[in-house]
Design an enzyme around this catalytic site. Structure first.
Site, PDB file in Angstrom:
ATOM      1  N   HIS A  93      10.196  -2.648  -7.905  1.00  0.00           N
ATOM      2  CA  HIS A  93       9.210  -1.801  -8.597  1.00  0.00           C
ATOM      3  C   HIS A  93       9.517  -0.319  -8.425  1.00  0.00           C
ATOM      4  O   HIS A  93      10.121   0.088  -7.428  1.00  0.00           O
ATOM      5  CB  HIS A  93       7.766  -2.147  -8.194  1.00  0.00           C
ATOM      6  CG  HIS A  93       7.326  -1.694  -6.830  1.00  0.00           C
ATOM      7  ND1 HIS A  93       6.481  -2.429  -6.037  1.00  0.00           N
ATOM      8  CD2 HIS A  93       7.590  -0.569  -6.115  1.00  0.00           C
ATOM      9  CE1 HIS A  93       6.236  -1.781  -4.912  1.00  0.00           C
ATOM     10  NE2 HIS A  93       6.899  -0.650  -4.932  1.00  0.00           N
TER      11      HIS A  93
ATOM     12  N   ASP B 137       1.445   7.883  -8.218  1.00  0.00           N
ATOM     13  CA  ASP B 137       0.416   6.839  -8.215  1.00  0.00           C
ATOM     14  C   ASP B 137      -0.682   7.102  -7.191  1.00  0.00           C
ATOM     15  O   ASP B 137      -0.564   7.998  -6.348  1.00  0.00           O
ATOM     16  CB  ASP B 137       1.061   5.457  -7.977  1.00  0.00           C
ATOM     17  CG  ASP B 137       2.203   5.496  -6.972  1.00  0.00           C
ATOM     18  OD1 ASP B 137       2.245   6.437  -6.168  1.00  0.00           O
ATOM     19  OD2 ASP B 137       3.045   4.580  -7.000  1.00  0.00           O
TER      20      ASP B 137
ATOM     21  N   GLU C 210       5.184  -2.970 -11.536  1.00  0.00           N
ATOM     22  CA  GLU C 210       5.678  -4.205 -10.947  1.00  0.00           C
ATOM     23  C   GLU C 210       6.587  -4.927 -11.948  1.00  0.00           C
ATOM     24  O   GLU C 210       6.581  -4.601 -13.146  1.00  0.00           O
ATOM     25  CB  GLU C 210       4.489  -5.106 -10.584  1.00  0.00           C
ATOM     26  CG  GLU C 210       3.504  -4.473  -9.605  1.00  0.00           C
ATOM     27  CD  GLU C 210       4.023  -4.406  -8.164  1.00  0.00           C
ATOM     28  OE1 GLU C 210       5.229  -4.655  -7.929  1.00  0.00           O
ATOM     29  OE2 GLU C 210       3.208  -4.096  -7.271  1.00  0.00           O
TER      30      GLU C 210
ATOM     31  N   ASN D 297      10.855  -5.575  -4.480  1.00  0.00           N
ATOM     32  CA  ASN D 297      10.882  -6.395  -5.704  1.00  0.00           C
ATOM     33  C   ASN D 297      11.365  -5.586  -6.917  1.00  0.00           C
ATOM     34  O   ASN D 297      11.242  -6.029  -8.051  1.00  0.00           O
ATOM     35  CB  ASN D 297       9.488  -6.987  -5.992  1.00  0.00           C
ATOM     36  CG  ASN D 297       8.447  -5.908  -6.278  1.00  0.00           C
ATOM     37  OD1 ASN D 297       8.760  -4.715  -6.253  1.00  0.00           O
ATOM     38  ND2 ASN D 297       7.221  -6.316  -6.563  1.00  0.00           N
TER      39      ASN D 297
HETATM   40  C1  F6R Z   1       4.966   5.325  -3.848  1.00  0.00           C
HETATM   41  C2  F6R Z   1       5.558   4.450  -4.837  1.00  0.00           C
HETATM   42  C3  F6R Z   1       6.218   3.157  -4.467  1.00  0.00           C
HETATM   43  C4  F6R Z   1       7.190   3.293  -3.297  1.00  0.00           C
HETATM   44  C5  F6R Z   1       7.839   1.960  -2.969  1.00  0.00           C
HETATM   45  C6  F6R Z   1       8.690   2.051  -1.714  1.00  0.00           C
HETATM   46  O1  F6R Z   1       4.377   6.462  -4.451  1.00  0.00           O
HETATM   47  O2  F6R Z   1       5.485   4.755  -5.973  1.00  0.00           O
HETATM   48  O3  F6R Z   1       6.892   2.646  -5.589  1.00  0.00           O
HETATM   49  O4  F6R Z   1       8.178   4.236  -3.630  1.00  0.00           O
HETATM   50  O5  F6R Z   1       6.860   0.988  -2.779  1.00  0.00           O
HETATM   51  O6  F6R Z   1       7.870   2.334  -0.625  1.00  0.00           O
HETATM   52  P1  F6R Z   1       8.501   2.680   0.797  1.00  0.00           P
HETATM   53  O7  F6R Z   1       9.204   3.979   0.667  1.00  0.00           O
HETATM   54  O8  F6R Z   1       7.294   2.799   1.728  1.00  0.00           O
HETATM   55  O9  F6R Z   1       9.398   1.566   1.163  1.00  0.00           O
END
Ligand code: F6R
Length: 249
Positions: free
Chosen positions: A141, A70, A146, A139
């Site tokens: 995701h 992303d 989401e 959450n």
């Molecule tokens: C990042 C991504 C997000 C993260 C998720 C957890 O490229 O796709 O889905 O993997 O938000 O983020 P952290 O590791 O910072 O807790």
């Protein structure tokens, strides 16, 4: 029934060792491997370990191709909070990967729909992704899919949830600077990969991990949609595993 395999490690350091070991083995067996990558705090120690393996053990990325999950919409690749910048600083700048083999969605593309389509086409043109490394949001995701994201969703533009904006504001000087939209690989894009490795560390991920592994197969928890993937492993630390254990799940 959930097909997700769970490996519980002592701490985030052990998670990084386990994940980097799997990735290094894949690259040694197939020097032309196609990797899917994530940003965020969770995979940082894994990238540091891969850099160490490159520098000290000769692990070469010269034939490897990568795709990132992303990117924020509206942030150029040289913006310190962009995901392209993160990948350069944490991994790409320190290994021998060919720059043109690293693909991060372009958040500044003039034609965003075309950017999304071409991202999918590039994945197909290299024969698909061998292993996608994922994190998980509190959450549930995965990437920026989401809760409520469709199981067959492709790469697309999404609105970020207030939960995600708040969580990601820790990286920005001011919460108002957090972009509200992003480009993300879809659930289908991720599910089409041959192998999925999801990492989770810390207590804030415990509920999402339990819901993903043992909860209902439902787009209300996007990570639960990995339950039917033929080869999906969660590598998590004890804190992230806390609710799996306490509920006897
Ligand atoms: C990042 C991504 C997000 C993260 C998720 C957890 O490229 O796709 O889905 O993997 O938000 O983020 P952290 O590791 O910072 O807790």
């Amino acid at each position: 029934m959930s097909g997700i395999k769970v490996t519980v490690c002592r701490d985030s350091e052990e998670v990084a060792k386990a994940a980097s070991g799997i990735i290094a083995r894949l690259i040694r067996e197939n020097p032309g491997a196609v990797l899917g990558l994530a940003t965020g705090s969770t995979p940082e120690p894994t990238y540091a370990e891969l850099v160490r393996m490159h520098q000290e053990e000769g692990l070469s990325f010269a034939g490897v191709t990568t795709f990132n999950l992303d990117e924020y919409l509206g942030l150029p690749g040289d913006h310190p909070q962009s995901y392209r910048y993160f990948m350069q600083k944490k991994l790409f700048d320190h290994i021998d990967i060919c720059p043109w083999n690293t693909h991060v969605p372009n958040g500044m593309a003039r034609n965003i729909d075309l950017e999304c389509q071409s991202f999918e086409l590039k994945i197909s043109s290299v024969g698909g992704v061998d292993l996608w490394l994922l994190g998980i949001g509190a959450n549930g995701h995965i990437a920026f899919n989401e809760p409520g994201s469709a199981i067959n969703s492709p790469t697309r533009v999404v609105d970020l949830s207030s939960n995600t904006i708040e969580s990601n504001s820790r990286f920005f000087r001011d919460p108002s600077e957090v972009p509200r939209r992003a480009l993300t690989a879809g659930i289908e894009t991720i599910r089409s990969t041959r192998r999925v490795l999801l990492l989770a560390t810390g207590p804030s991920k415990a509920a999402a991990v339990a819901e993903a592994v043992k909860g209902r197969y439902s787009c209300r928890c996007p990570a639960s949609l990995l339950q039917k993937h033929p080869k999906c492993t969660f590598i998590i630390d004890q804190e992230a595993a806390a609710e799996l254990q306490s509920t006897g799940r």
